[in-house]
Motif scaffolding. Structure first.
Motif, PDB file in Angstrom:
ATOM      1  N   SER A   4       0.832  -1.209   0.000  1.00  0.00           N
ATOM      2  CA  SER A   4       0.000   0.000   0.000  1.00  0.00           C
ATOM      3  C   SER A   4       0.865   1.257   0.000  1.00  0.00           C
ATOM      4  O   SER A   4       0.524   2.244  -0.658  1.00  0.00           O
ATOM      5  CB  SER A   4      -0.950   0.005   1.196  1.00  0.00           C
ATOM      6  N   THR A  46      -5.467   1.633  -4.588  1.00  0.00           N
ATOM      7  CA  THR A  46      -4.646   2.111  -3.475  1.00  0.00           C
ATOM      8  C   THR A  46      -5.492   2.339  -2.230  1.00  0.00           C
ATOM      9  O   THR A  46      -5.062   2.028  -1.111  1.00  0.00           O
ATOM     10  CB  THR A  46      -3.908   3.406  -3.870  1.00  0.00           C
ATOM     11  N   SER A  60      -5.685   8.848  -1.165  1.00  0.00           N
ATOM     12  CA  SER A  60      -6.415   8.074  -2.172  1.00  0.00           C
ATOM     13  C   SER A  60      -7.805   8.651  -2.416  1.00  0.00           C
ATOM     14  O   SER A  60      -8.257   8.706  -3.556  1.00  0.00           O
ATOM     15  CB  SER A  60      -6.521   6.613  -1.741  1.00  0.00           C
TER      16      SER A  60
END
Length: 97
Positions: A4, A46, A60
């Motif tokens: 991530s 993401t 994000s």
């Protein structure tokens, strides 16, 4: 780095490139706005990964908004800059929990 964080870094760099004055706009318009759609998909991925890993998701979410509003001249450029900064800062933040 976990996946991530890598995705946050990659999307942050891409947002920075799309925010370059004249170049970013010309690339987006010249490609038929496809980069905005690709970035939308990357930001959604993401977001999912960051949420799963307990990472910050603000970048994000902002990236999704930027991908939707990025076609507006000047507004899109500034949104790309802000999103780039937030995503890169998010990479170095500790987990939420």
């Amino acid at each position: 780095m976990i996946i991530s964080q890598v995705m946050q870094l990659i999307t942050g760099i891409f947002e920075g490139l799309l925010g370059i004055p004249l170049f970013g706009g010309a690339y987006i318009m010249g490609s038929g706005y496809t980069p905005l759609f690709v970035m939308l998909i990357l930001h959604i991925i993401t977001l999912f990964l960051a949420s799963r890993d307990g990472r910050w998701i603000a970048g994000s979410v902002l990236g999704i908004v930027t991908s939707i509003l990025g076609f507006i001249p000047f507004v899109g450029m500034v949104l790309h800059w802000i999103t780039c900064i937030v995503l890169i800062i998010s990479v170095f933040q500790p987990k939420r929990y």
